[in-house]
Design a protein around this motif. Structure first.
Motif, mmCIF file in Angstrom:
data_model
loop_
_atom_site.group_PDB
_atom_site.id
_atom_site.type_symbol
_atom_site.label_atom_id
_atom_site.label_comp_id
_atom_site.label_asym_id
_atom_site.label_seq_id
_atom_site.Cartn_x
_atom_site.Cartn_y
_atom_site.Cartn_z
ATOM 1 N N ILE A 5 -20.295 17.205 27.936
ATOM 2 C CA ILE A 5 -20.817 15.879 27.827
ATOM 3 C C ILE A 5 -20.142 15.305 29.310
ATOM 4 O O ILE A 5 -18.943 15.341 29.634
ATOM 5 C CB ILE A 5 -20.084 14.916 26.897
ATOM 6 C CG1 ILE A 5 -20.387 15.685 25.505
ATOM 7 C CG2 ILE A 5 -20.577 13.655 26.825
ATOM 8 C CD1 ILE A 5 -19.665 15.048 24.291
ATOM 9 N N HIS A 22 -26.009 14.299 28.267
ATOM 10 C CA HIS A 22 -25.580 15.047 27.337
ATOM 11 C C HIS A 22 -26.470 16.497 27.502
ATOM 12 O O HIS A 22 -27.501 16.705 27.588
ATOM 13 C CB HIS A 22 -25.984 14.732 25.838
ATOM 14 C CG HIS A 22 -25.058 13.368 25.555
ATOM 15 N ND1 HIS A 22 -24.034 13.352 25.152
ATOM 16 C CD2 HIS A 22 -25.619 12.250 25.893
ATOM 17 C CE1 HIS A 22 -23.511 11.977 25.018
ATOM 18 N NE2 HIS A 22 -24.707 11.200 25.512
ATOM 19 N N THR A 24 -27.949 20.053 25.721
ATOM 20 C CA THR A 24 -28.422 20.249 24.395
ATOM 21 C C THR A 24 -29.229 21.557 24.548
ATOM 22 O O THR A 24 -29.422 22.101 25.599
ATOM 23 C CB THR A 24 -29.048 19.290 23.663
ATOM 24 O OG1 THR A 24 -29.404 19.739 22.344
ATOM 25 C CG2 THR A 24 -30.270 18.663 24.287
ATOM 26 N N THR A 37 -30.083 15.925 28.963
ATOM 27 C CA THR A 37 -30.745 14.542 28.502
ATOM 28 C C THR A 37 -29.805 13.477 28.892
ATOM 29 O O THR A 37 -28.639 13.679 28.904
ATOM 30 C CB THR A 37 -30.575 14.552 26.944
ATOM 31 O OG1 THR A 37 -29.244 14.588 26.579
ATOM 32 C CG2 THR A 37 -31.499 15.643 26.261
ATOM 33 N N VAL A 39 -29.484 9.700 27.982
ATOM 34 C CA VAL A 39 -29.380 8.736 27.009
ATOM 35 C C VAL A 39 -28.908 7.433 27.334
ATOM 36 O O VAL A 39 -28.055 7.274 27.991
ATOM 37 C CB VAL A 39 -28.513 9.187 25.679
ATOM 38 C CG1 VAL A 39 -28.647 8.243 24.345
ATOM 39 C CG2 VAL A 39 -28.992 10.591 25.324
ATOM 40 N N ILE A 44 -33.267 8.626 24.013
ATOM 41 C CA ILE A 44 -33.518 9.732 25.319
ATOM 42 C C ILE A 44 -34.630 9.365 26.201
ATOM 43 O O ILE A 44 -35.617 9.343 25.893
ATOM 44 C CB ILE A 44 -33.500 11.057 24.518
ATOM 45 C CG1 ILE A 44 -32.585 11.412 23.432
ATOM 46 C CG2 ILE A 44 -33.615 12.215 25.490
ATOM 47 C CD1 ILE A 44 -32.917 12.586 22.506
ATOM 48 N N HIS A 68 -38.474 14.030 25.127
ATOM 49 C CA HIS A 68 -37.854 12.554 25.019
ATOM 50 C C HIS A 68 -39.105 11.943 24.453
ATOM 51 O O HIS A 68 -38.751 10.996 23.616
ATOM 52 C CB HIS A 68 -37.457 12.152 26.239
ATOM 53 C CG HIS A 68 -38.268 12.233 27.258
ATOM 54 N ND1 HIS A 68 -38.674 13.383 28.031
ATOM 55 C CD2 HIS A 68 -39.075 11.207 28.015
ATOM 56 C CE1 HIS A 68 -39.551 13.133 28.916
ATOM 57 N NE2 HIS A 68 -39.576 11.706 28.853
ATOM 58 N N GLY A 462 -32.604 16.194 18.429
ATOM 59 C CA GLY A 462 -31.838 14.840 19.254
ATOM 60 C C GLY A 462 -31.285 13.948 18.313
ATOM 61 O O GLY A 462 -30.338 13.279 18.569
ATOM 62 N N GLU A 465 -27.371 17.933 14.510
ATOM 63 C CA GLU A 465 -26.461 18.777 15.240
ATOM 64 C C GLU A 465 -26.299 20.299 14.754
ATOM 65 O O GLU A 465 -26.109 20.301 13.468
ATOM 66 C CB GLU A 465 -25.358 18.005 15.365
ATOM 67 C CG GLU A 465 -24.152 18.571 16.343
ATOM 68 C CD GLU A 465 -23.161 17.353 16.967
ATOM 69 O OE1 GLU A 465 -23.452 17.034 18.173
ATOM 70 O OE2 GLU A 465 -22.699 16.715 16.151
ATOM 71 N N LYS A 479 -27.424 19.220 20.106
ATOM 72 C CA LYS A 479 -26.641 18.115 19.941
ATOM 73 C C LYS A 479 -27.563 16.919 19.171
ATOM 74 O O LYS A 479 -28.347 16.675 19.452
ATOM 75 C CB LYS A 479 -26.124 17.865 21.256
ATOM 76 C CG LYS A 479 -24.755 18.552 21.739
ATOM 77 C CD LYS A 479 -23.876 17.685 22.694
ATOM 78 C CE LYS A 479 -23.272 16.465 22.342
ATOM 79 N NZ LYS A 479 -22.098 16.774 21.312
ATOM 80 N N LEU A 481 -27.929 13.303 19.602
ATOM 81 C CA LEU A 481 -27.631 12.517 20.943
ATOM 82 C C LEU A 481 -28.245 11.032 20.483
ATOM 83 O O LEU A 481 -27.429 9.970 21.040
ATOM 84 C CB LEU A 481 -28.704 12.816 21.717
ATOM 85 C CG LEU A 481 -28.841 14.266 22.306
ATOM 86 C CD1 LEU A 481 -29.982 14.684 23.080
ATOM 87 C CD2 LEU A 481 -27.397 14.347 23.127
#
Lengths: 913, 446
Positions: A5, A22, A24, A37, A39, A44, A68, A462, A465, A479, A481
């Protein structure tokens, strides 16, 4: 690198909200690419390839690049539904728990089943598997990985003692020769393919051999294409084994030290095919070509044989996998850099699912039902009250059991079996009959939702997790997000709630996916002894060796979990940073520690086509994923190929008297597939190729799986998707056209296909009846679909050959229809798509009826580069003008091919032509 | 070159033109362009004005322009060009044997003293036409008008003005005839505040130029301007009252369907009848009108005719385009002795009615052997239609948007094959080229 992160200090200028980046993992194919990504405000807004991820090092394919765009609240299932009515989570989970409990009480544990997905995360999978196999007491858990990886999984188990891919992606780059078998990675695994392309650029000595009955974007770039008879792969690799033996290319030392059963395997080959001429004939290829390819295998030390669905989706898929592995074992081409058989997974977490034991023939943590020790081990670890003792029903058998009434309650998670299963219409009927169908799903467009008694809204990429495992055994985190839309919950959470309500609260206490993952990691290390110890283990000893050991992660803190660095398993005390290659010193997971040769009697596909039939091959296309619930939402991804199609050889087309781009119809099992003919020499005579993606949500009749018989491999239960004989005929349309509209409508024409566009939807239409035409009010044809429109603009002729209709609301173009009886007209909709939803001048709007802009500049032709929306006409023009004589030059001028690179094979074709 | 028998060799030959309408105006221009001063020219006009643009009378009626605004050649102009201009005068007889004319003051034709005789070497009859009669009874009433000339226009206008001076009630007028002239009269009256009811024998307006859909569109547009329509019926008889002075004053009309309508005024605009009577009296051959050959010559070699009074082959004329060609042909012959044949080429009708453009050429209605392509935009009142027979355009109707009309017309004249270009051609000829390019690329791709 250690922190996934990164909170940037950048402020978004327009919104004034902090953006954060982030890392992922991509949820599409089994390559498992890292995605970075951005955010902003719980959205996203962009994705790029993660430069540090070992799968992709910053690259992303076109599907990944538009991730996205798939995350949106529209078209999502937002609340639980019980018997068609909105319900609370309390009500929904109670209904499911009560119904399952009651069914089990009345009919026993085997009367219930779970059918899950290679796209759910390891933690989701683990909870489902634990509930069924340890607490309900049935192994009726199967997954759509059955359609994808089951054969390779069994082949691995037979040869290596465990379902383990020996090598890694790096081996593809380090190899001297790569055999790509039954796989079109240029479309299906674009990033792995690009790594091969790059490796070939860096090392022009690297040879690529493609073994595939059809020419593909992959084969076009290969040094040698073995265009073999469909399903003859085992003949080919058996022949290779014989060739290696005859040409002094056997590594006898390796066999001596690390293998068993070589002579038996070779004898089996020789008795079936005494000469290589027999092999060439069996594969329907020239002996010279055959030998050329065998020579490449024999003469190089570093050879990788990468295989996927062309091998796995077969009635003898396991044997085919072993025929490949046999060749690597015999020549010792395994266990070192640049060598090995390499099964490439189709789904993002097919391997993770196998790790938890998510298939009906597996138990858990790479353990099985065949060994009572293993059942006992898992029972003790779970403290399970009611362990399943035997394999459960595999996908095809499972739905047969639903159909016959043996299974009375089924819970389907994150998969769309009424579209993807063979003989899909039978699955539909089975679900209609089943007293309790629970479906956990994210998207409304997933057709299976229509057959559910209880619908549970699930989170998706998105939002959720958890861990996934790629084709090279690398565990990587997807992850959360953005927050879940509506009332959607994570799959593990939903199953946990139901497990608690079924009375298993003590064993299902999970508060976070992290809790589950730790338990899964602990199980993998529980009484796990080394391969060496295994050889010397007495039969009474309880410990069980598993190569799959991630006990090094059993004490992962939440923070470490959330910032997990992608790592290949095993991850244990011995290899705390993971393991790139397995079996480097032999040390296979068998009782003997030696790998097994498997004698393979090569077989053709089970059903032989009649003289009038063609053999249907199926597969993915570049820009779509599975049943399109996700990718079908992204306009950009619909531009490359927006319609179901049938690739067919010119000779067959001539026989059927159909022109290129005319509609063709396939029939089998009482189901029909209608697609557009693509006449191509890529297909062999008598064989066709059809994409797997389209279904009732996107097209009138394009669910290919409904035509495929449920013939499966006896060992893996994997269906024969690749070589199904079908009847073929011309779809004799009376007229054809299209409808572009701001919103979807339910058409009743004999053929239609829907594609999402920026401004709404587009339907390509054809019909066997006459053009809808009433002398005075032709618009009545559309009026029923658009009751809110009263302002119509119509162009027609009095002989019913041409009809064009535009509908307006306050001068805003709301729908546009064009149709005609001249079927050779190829409509370009690019201009009109841009006009939909726009206000138009009432005095000049009739010019819209041309569907052309007055200078023609907006029509760029068929889109080739989806990322930058560069069309065929534009590219052809650039090539013709002499400005661009290479893919690089095209990229420089038009940007095409410079993002995901998926279109580079096509760009090359333009330059070469 | 003709020699004038009545004058000495030193005198110019005389050219006399009877009638001072638009054809004469154009003919004079054509002559002056070629050989000014070759003839001693005399123009005899019935109306007291110079030459004016009759087409603009509806604009005058609508108050959009004035009489002065439509005069194209004033008396001074004739003087400046050495043309003798005798206005307000009728020709009562042609003595073709002696090449003489007997004139009569049109205001006072009973008086013999006003008679005048003039000679000609060349005579041109450009005597035009008059409003066609309708079969209705009781037409000898006050308040019934034609709509042909300035006098008619002024009378209608003054009647309408009196009407608008009346308090309370709207003045009501009937217009008989739904052709161009009737529509223009109705439009002009409606604009000046008169409540108009238009009565038309056919089911839709402009039935020679439009089909039912476009005719109805036009009706809707005009209805929005406060004009009432009664279609498919005729006037059986006009109704009237007698006033204090004993005059018969129009009170309305009774239709063939029995319906009665009240009105203070009625305008008859159902069409035109060629004025051939003068020619008949001079023993010139006439049929529906004065028959001329390809060079505008009547059966008398010294007498020519042109415009609405003439008949060429089987055609009579009401639109300007062919008449302009007649003027050219005649000028060539009279001035230069060249025989340049008049060709009665078909012409498209290009009109602007009530602010709406329309274009019509060839046939209006489809048949079994034709294929018709149509665009209909009801809300925008746009209608476009092309009728094709054997791959060739045989009819065009454009309403509301007349773009590409002349291109279609040329294609029709040239018998160009167009079916492959449909329907793009109908939308606009510019799309035909784009579409053709697309088709090329398609075949390339194939």
């Amino acid at each position: 690198m250690n922190s996934n992160i990164i909170f940037t200090d950048r402020q978004d200028a327009t919104v004034g909200l902090a953006s954060s980046i982030h890392k992922t993992t991509c949820p599409y194919c089994g390559v498992g690419c890292g995605v970075s990504t951005t955010v902003i405000d719980n959205k996203i807004v962009s994705v790029t390839g993660d430069k540090n991820h070992p799968s992709n090092f910053g690259r992303l394919c076109v599907k990944g690049s538009s991730l996205h765009e798939t995350v949106a609240d529209t078209g999502r299932i937002l609340t639980p539904k019980v018997f068609g009515k909105q319900a609370s989570w309390e009500e929904a989970t109670s209904t499911v728990a009560e119904h399952f409990k009651q069914t089990i009480t009345e009919h026993g544990p085997d009367s219930v089943a779970f059918y899950v997905s290679g796209q759910i995360l390891t933690e989701d999978y683990y909870v489902v598997n634990k509930l069924m196999k340890g607490f309900i007491g049935s192994a009726n858990v199967d997954t759509n990985s059955r359609l994808c990886m089951a054969s390779a999984s069994v082949a691995h188990k037979r040869a290596f003692g465990e379902d383990a891919v020996p090598g890694c992606y790096e081996d593809l780059e380090q190899a001297e020769v790569i055999f790509i078998v039954g796989s079109n990675p240029a479309y299906a695994h674009p990033i792995v393919y690009q790594r091969i392309v790059k490796a070939k650029e860096d090392n022009p000595q690297l040879k690529v051999v493609v073994i595939d009955p059809r020419a593909t974007a992959t084969s076009k770039n290969a040094d040698l294409h073995i265009k073999l008879k469909p399903g003859s792969d085992a003949f080919y690799f058996n022949g290779l084994l014989a060739y290696l033996a005859e040409n002094n290319a056997i590594d006898t030392d390796y066999i001596e030290q690390h293998c068993l059963g070589y002579s038996e395997a070779l004898d089996t080959v020789k008795s079936q095919m005494p000469t290589l001429e027999n092999v060439a004939k069996a594969c329907d290829i020239k002996l010279k070509t055959l030998l050329e390819s065998y020579q490449l295998f024999a003469q190089h030390k570093k050879v990788v044989s990468m295989f996927s669905m062309g091998i796995n989706q077969s009635s003898s898929g396991v044997d085919k996998g072993n025929a490949i592995i046999n060749c690597h074992l015999a020549s010792g081409k395994i266990g070192y850099v640049g060598a090995g058989p390499f099964s490439i997974t189709g789904q993002p977490n097919a391997m993770g699912g196998r790790e938890v034991g998510g298939l009906a023939n597996q138990l858990a943590g790479h353990m099985h039902f065949e060994n009572p020790n293993e059942i006992d081990l898992v029972q003790r670890f779970w403290n399970a009250p009611k362990m399943a003792q035997k394999q459960g029903l595999k996908a095809v058998d499972m739905f047969d059991a639903v159909n016959s009434g043996k299974i009375k309650a089924i819970w389907i998670i994150a998969t769309n079996p009424v579209v993807s299963m063979p003989n899909a219409n039978l699955v539909k009927k089975a679900l209609q009959k089943c007293p309790m169908v629970v479906v956990s799903e994210s998207y409304e467009s997933a057709e299976t939702v229509n057959y559910a008694d209880v619908v549970l809204p699930a989170t998706t990429w998105g939002e959720k997790e958890g861990m996934v495992t790629s084709s090279e055994r690398t565990i990587s985190l997807q992850k959360s997000l953005v927050s879940a839309p509506g009332m959607a919950k994570n799959d593990w959470e939903i199953v946990t709630l139901v497990a608690q309500k079924m009375g298993f609260s003590d064993a299902f206490t999970y508060k976070h996916a992290h809790d589950i993952f730790k338990e899964h990691a602990a199980l993998s290390g529980f009484e796990n002894i080394s391969a060496d110890e295994n050889i010397h283990r007495s039969d009474t000893e309880h410990s069980v060796h598993r190569a799959f050991d991630i006990s090094g992660l059993a004490n992962l803190s939440l923070d470490e979990y959330l910032n997990f660095t992608p790592t290949p398993w095993p991850i244990n005390a011995e290899n705390p940073k993971g393991t790139k290659r397995l079996f480097t010193q032999g040390g296979f997971a068998t009782k003997t520690g030696k790998a097994n040769f498997v004698p393979v009697v090569a077989k053709y596909p089970q059903v032989v086509p009649s003289t009038k039939q063609v053999v249907m091959n199926t597969g993915r296309i570049r820009d779509q994923w599975h049943t399109m619930t996700r990718t079908g939402r992204v306009p950009k991804l619909m531009t490359h190929l927006s319609e179901p199609f049938i690739q067919i050889n010119a000779k067959d087309a001539k026989r059927l008297n159909v022109a290129d781009k005319a509609l063709l119809q396939l029939d089998n099992l009482g189901s029909t597939y209608i697609g557009r003919a693509q006449i191509t020499d890529e297909q062999r005579v008598g064989e066709i190729f059809v994409p797997i993606h389209w279904n009732d949500s996107f097209s009138k009749s394009a669910k290919v799986s409904a035509l495929i018989s449920s013939i499966t491999d006896a060992l893996s239960g994997q269906p024969e998707f690749k070589q199904c004989p079908v009847n073929i005929s011309a779809f004799n349309a009376k007229w054809a056209g299209y409808l572009v509209s701001t919103m979807p409508v339910k058409l009743t024409t004999d053929y239609w296909t829907m594609a999402t566009i920026e401004q709404g939807v587009k339907y390509v239409i054809a019909d066997k009846q006459g053009l809808p035409y009433c002398a005075d009010n032709s618009e009545t044809f559309l009026q029923t679909h658009f009751p809110e429109i009263s302002d119509w603009l119509v162009l027609k002729d009095d002989k019913s050959h041409i009809l064009r209709i535009a509908g307006f609301v306050d001068n805003v173009l709301t729908c546009f229809f064009a149709g005609g009886t001249d079927l050779s007209v190829k409509y370009s909709t690019q201009f009109i798509e841009k006009q939909i939803g726009q206000k138009h001048n009432p005095k000049t709007r009739f010019k819209l009826l041309s569907a052309l802009d007055s200078d023609g500049s907006l029509d760029v032709g068929e889109i080739i580069c989806s990322c930058f929306q560069v069309g065929e006409k534009t590219i052809k023009h650039a090539v013709a003008s002499g400005d661009c004589s290479s893919v690089e030059a095209l990229g420089k001028q038009l940007k095409c091919g410079t993002n995901c690179g998926s279109c580079i094979p096509e760009l090359k074709a333009f330059i070469n032509s | 070159m003709y020699r004038n028998q009545n004058t000495s060799v030193f005198e110019k030959p005389s050219l006399v033109i009877i009638g001072n309408g638009m054809a004469t105006g154009r003919l004079l221009d054509e002559i002056l362009e070629r050989t000014p001063g070759q003839y001693q020219i005399t123009v005899i006009g019935k109306e007291p004005y110079g030459s004016y643009n009759r087409i603009m009378l509806s604009s005058v009626l609508a108050g959009e322009t004035t009489i002065d605004g439509i005069i194209q050649k004033t008396p001074q102009w004739y003087k400046d060009n050495q043309i003798e201009f005798i206005s307000g005068t009728n020709v009562s007889h042609i003595d073709s044997e002696n090449k003489k004319l007997i004139l009569q003051n049109s205001q006072n034709h009973e008086s013999l003293e006003d008679q005048k005789i003039i000679s000609y070497d060349e005579l041109v009859l450009a005597v035009g036409s008059r409003s066609a009669k309708i079969p209705a009874k009781n037409q000898n009433v006050k308040g019934l008008f034609n709509f042909r000339d300035i006098k008619d226009t002024e009378q209608i206008q003054s009647f309408a003005n009196q009407a608008s001076a009346l308090k309370g009630e709207d003045k009501k007028a009937l217009v008989i005839g739904g052709g161009l002239l009737g529509l223009e009269a109705a439009y002009g009256l409606a604009i000046s505040g008169v409540k108009v009811t238009l009565i038309h024998r056919n089911k839709w307006l402009l039935n020679r130029q439009l089909d039912q859909v476009s005719g109805t569109m036009l009706q809707n547009i005009m209805a929005a301007k406060n004009i009432n329509f009664i279609l498919g019926h005729e006037v059986a008889q006009f109704t009237s009252n007698t006033n204090k002075e004993g005059e018969n004053i129009l009170s309305g009309a009774e239709l063939t369907n029995g319906e009665t309508i009240t009105a203070e005024m009625a305008v008859i605009a159902t069409g035109i009848t060629p004025n051939k009577e003068l020619a008949v009296s001079a023993n010139i051959i006439t049929e529906r009108a004065i028959v001329v050959n390809d060079f505008m010559q009547t059966s008398n070699r010294y007498i020519s005719a042109l415009g609405e009074c003439c008949q060429h082959k089987n055609s009579t004329f009401g639109l300007v385009d062919p008449i302009w060609s007649q003027c050219k042909s005649l000028a060539e012959r009279l001035c230069l002795g060249r025989l340049s044949a008049f060709k009665n080429a078909p012409v498209p009708t290009k009109l602007k009615v009530s602010g709406v453009q329309l274009f019509s050429a060839g046939v209006v209605e489809s048949s079994d052997t034709t294929q018709t392509f149509v665009i209909t935009d009801q809300k925008s009142s746009i209608y476009r239609k092309i009728i094709i027979k054997n791959d060739i355009i045989v009819g065009v109707v454009l309403f509301g948007d007349v773009s590409s009309g002349m291109v279609y017309f040329e294609m029709m004249q040239n018998k160009q094959k167009v079916l492959h270009a449909m329907p793009e051609l109908l939308i606009g000829h510019e799309f035909m080229a784009i579409e053709a390019e697309n088709k090329d690329q398609r075949s390339e791709a194939a």
